[in-house]
Design a protein around this motif. Sequence first.
Motif, PDB file in Angstrom:
ATOM      1  N   GLY A 164      32.531  49.027  50.020  1.00 32.95           N
ATOM      2  CA  GLY A 164      33.298  50.259  50.096  1.00 32.95           C
ATOM      3  C   GLY A 164      34.751  50.075  49.689  1.00 32.95           C
ATOM      4  O   GLY A 164      35.603  50.879  50.021  1.00 32.95           O
ATOM      5  N   LYS A 165      35.006  49.003  48.930  1.00 34.50           N
ATOM      6  CA  LYS A 165      36.374  48.713  48.495  1.00 34.50           C
ATOM      7  C   LYS A 165      36.469  48.719  46.974  1.00 34.50           C
ATOM      8  O   LYS A 165      35.530  48.341  46.280  1.00 34.50           O
ATOM      9  N   LYS A 166      37.653  49.118  46.491  1.00 31.69           N
ATOM     10  CA  LYS A 166      37.919  49.110  45.056  1.00 31.69           C
ATOM     11  C   LYS A 166      37.760  47.693  44.524  1.00 31.69           C
ATOM     12  O   LYS A 166      38.148  46.723  45.177  1.00 31.69           O
ATOM     13  N   GLN A 167      37.184  47.575  43.336  1.00 29.59           N
ATOM     14  CA  GLN A 167      37.015  46.296  42.667  1.00 29.59           C
ATOM     15  C   GLN A 167      37.643  46.393  41.274  1.00 29.59           C
ATOM     16  O   GLN A 167      37.580  47.451  40.645  1.00 29.59           O
ATOM     17  N   VAL A 168      38.207  45.303  40.799  1.00 26.65           N
ATOM     18  CA  VAL A 168      38.798  45.251  39.463  1.00 26.65           C
ATOM     19  C   VAL A 168      38.319  43.973  38.802  1.00 26.65           C
ATOM     20  O   VAL A 168      38.311  42.906  39.426  1.00 26.65           O
ATOM     21  N   THR A 169      37.906  44.073  37.543  1.00 24.70           N
ATOM     22  CA  THR A 169      37.498  42.888  36.800  1.00 24.70           C
ATOM     23  C   THR A 169      37.829  43.060  35.316  1.00 24.70           C
ATOM     24  O   THR A 169      37.735  44.166  34.796  1.00 24.70           O
ATOM     25  N   PRO A 170      38.179  41.973  34.663  1.00 21.99           N
ATOM     26  CA  PRO A 170      38.398  42.040  33.220  1.00 21.99           C
ATOM     27  C   PRO A 170      37.120  41.744  32.421  1.00 21.99           C
ATOM     28  O   PRO A 170      37.163  41.692  31.204  1.00 21.99           O
ATOM     29  N   HIS A 171      35.988  41.552  33.110  1.00 24.32           N
ATOM     30  CA  HIS A 171      34.769  41.094  32.431  1.00 24.32           C
ATOM     31  C   HIS A 171      33.595  42.067  32.600  1.00 24.32           C
ATOM     32  O   HIS A 171      33.157  42.319  33.730  1.00 24.32           O
ATOM     33  N   LEU A 172      33.080  42.564  31.508  1.00 27.61           N
ATOM     34  CA  LEU A 172      31.874  43.397  31.538  1.00 27.61           C
ATOM     35  C   LEU A 172      30.721  42.633  32.174  1.00 27.61           C
ATOM     36  O   LEU A 172      29.906  43.212  32.893  1.00 27.61           O
ATOM     37  N   SER A 173      30.674  41.330  31.956  1.00 31.37           N
ATOM     38  CA  SER A 173      29.584  40.519  32.508  1.00 31.37           C
ATOM     39  C   SER A 173      29.497  40.652  34.027  1.00 31.37           C
ATOM     40  O   SER A 173      28.406  40.556  34.600  1.00 31.37           O
ATOM     41  N   ILE A 225      37.432  47.132  25.518  1.00 31.56           N
ATOM     42  CA  ILE A 225      37.784  47.390  26.909  1.00 31.56           C
ATOM     43  C   ILE A 225      38.376  46.118  27.507  1.00 31.56           C
ATOM     44  O   ILE A 225      37.799  45.044  27.399  1.00 31.56           O
ATOM     45  N   GLU A 226      39.536  46.282  28.150  1.00 30.58           N
ATOM     46  CA  GLU A 226      40.221  45.137  28.755  1.00 30.58           C
ATOM     47  C   GLU A 226      39.934  45.005  30.251  1.00 30.58           C
ATOM     48  O   GLU A 226      39.839  43.902  30.777  1.00 30.58           O
ATOM     49  N   THR A 227      39.816  46.144  30.940  1.00 30.03           N
ATOM     50  CA  THR A 227      39.690  46.118  32.394  1.00 30.03           C
ATOM     51  C   THR A 227      38.697  47.171  32.878  1.00 30.03           C
ATOM     52  O   THR A 227      38.644  48.278  32.338  1.00 30.03           O
ATOM     53  N   CYS A 268      36.782  52.437  32.581  1.00 25.77           N
ATOM     54  CA  CYS A 268      36.975  51.413  31.553  1.00 25.77           C
ATOM     55  C   CYS A 268      38.308  51.672  30.855  1.00 25.77           C
ATOM     56  O   CYS A 268      38.522  52.769  30.335  1.00 25.77           O
ATOM     57  N   MET A 269      39.158  50.651  30.860  1.00 23.92           N
ATOM     58  CA  MET A 269      40.511  50.841  30.333  1.00 23.92           C
ATOM     59  C   MET A 269      40.817  49.820  29.238  1.00 23.92           C
ATOM     60  O   MET A 269      40.266  48.722  29.241  1.00 23.92           O
ATOM     61  N   ASP A 270      41.719  50.207  28.365  1.00 26.35           N
ATOM     62  CA  ASP A 270      42.149  49.308  27.299  1.00 26.35           C
ATOM     63  C   ASP A 270      43.432  48.574  27.679  1.00 26.35           C
ATOM     64  O   ASP A 270      44.150  48.085  26.828  1.00 26.35           O
ATOM     65  N   LYS A 271      43.708  48.518  28.978  1.00 27.83           N
ATOM     66  CA  LYS A 271      44.894  47.830  29.482  1.00 27.83           C
ATOM     67  C   LYS A 271      44.591  47.288  30.869  1.00 27.83           C
ATOM     68  O   LYS A 271      43.570  47.606  31.474  1.00 27.83           O
ATOM     69  N   SER A 272      45.500  46.493  31.372  1.00 27.29           N
ATOM     70  CA  SER A 272      45.377  45.918  32.702  1.00 27.29           C
ATOM     71  C   SER A 272      45.756  46.957  33.755  1.00 27.29           C
ATOM     72  O   SER A 272      46.524  47.881  33.470  1.00 27.29           O
ATOM     73  N   VAL A 273      45.253  46.797  34.954  1.00 21.63           N
ATOM     74  CA  VAL A 273      45.607  47.698  36.047  1.00 21.63           C
ATOM     75  C   VAL A 273      47.113  47.665  36.293  1.00 21.63           C
ATOM     76  O   VAL A 273      47.720  48.687  36.614  1.00 21.63           O
ATOM     77  N   SER A 274      47.716  46.506  36.122  1.00 19.20           N
ATOM     78  CA  SER A 274      49.164  46.394  36.333  1.00 19.20           C
ATOM     79  C   SER A 274      49.962  47.210  35.306  1.00 19.20           C
ATOM     80  O   SER A 274      51.129  47.513  35.533  1.00 19.20           O
ATOM     81  N   ASP A 275      49.315  47.577  34.200  1.00 22.42           N
ATOM     82  CA  ASP A 275      49.976  48.385  33.172  1.00 22.42           C
ATOM     83  C   ASP A 275      49.826  49.887  33.396  1.00 22.42           C
ATOM     84  O   ASP A 275      50.354  50.691  32.621  1.00 22.42           O
ATOM     85  N   LEU A 276      49.091  50.282  34.439  1.00 22.64           N
ATOM     86  CA  LEU A 276      48.953  51.707  34.739  1.00 22.64           C
ATOM     87  C   LEU A 276      50.300  52.262  35.178  1.00 22.64           C
ATOM     88  O   LEU A 276      51.038  51.616  35.926  1.00 22.64           O
ATOM     89  N   SER A 277      50.593  53.446  34.733  1.00 20.30           N
ATOM     90  CA  SER A 277      51.832  54.104  35.163  1.00 20.30           C
ATOM     91  C   SER A 277      51.683  54.565  36.612  1.00 20.30           C
ATOM     92  O   SER A 277      50.570  54.661  37.135  1.00 20.30           O
ATOM     93  N   ARG A 278      52.784  54.870  37.230  1.00 19.11           N
ATOM     94  CA  ARG A 278      52.744  55.383  38.588  1.00 19.11           C
ATOM     95  C   ARG A 278      51.949  56.689  38.627  1.00 19.11           C
ATOM     96  O   ARG A 278      51.194  56.955  39.559  1.00 19.11           O
ATOM     97  N   ALA A 279      52.100  57.498  37.599  1.00 22.76           N
ATOM     98  CA  ALA A 279      51.367  58.768  37.524  1.00 22.76           C
ATOM     99  C   ALA A 279      49.863  58.517  37.504  1.00 22.76           C
ATOM    100  O   ALA A 279      49.102  59.203  38.202  1.00 22.76           O
TER     101      ALA A 279
END
Length: 182
Positions: free
Chosen positions: A101-110, A131-133, A152-163
Amino acid sequence: ELIVKNKTLSVLRDLYEIINTTLGVQETAERLAHVITKQMKFKGGSIVMYNEKSHTLDVIATSSSRSHFRKGSVPVVEALNSLKLSPHLKRNTVVDAYLTGKKQVTPHLSDLVRPYIKMAKSDVWQKQLQIETFVLYPIRFGGKVRGVLVLCMDKSVSDLSRAEKDTLHEVIDVVGIALEQA
């Protein structure tokens, strides 16, 4: 600050329009995935829901910004859409998001398709799709986790804007409400 609020309100308005329809779960999920992907300008998004009949996690909706497709990549997406994941799998990020029940982040489709698709193949597919992330949010309604929203994003989560971050936090609750009412 005002731009952030306007973006969030725009996305929420579109999602609430979906809630106020009498669509079934499948079509509601498809519209939700499309609105989130389009409005947030992500490469793609999927909604995976627990199927009580087959006891699997099934992809029930997918949306992509098709502009990023290269020749030959559409069969990749179709293959990914047909996956049915056992909720008992170890080391699968979709299953982890569902069970914890927690958010997960990965850079790998695998990490999302293990063990059904070999890592070498999924790495090639990820490059094709550019896709990067992958960010996975549990979908809750009725007091339980019922599925997972995969973005699916073409950037890292750290690159997300505050918005984008603020909007995502607001959107995930609305997704659960929409699917519960479908």
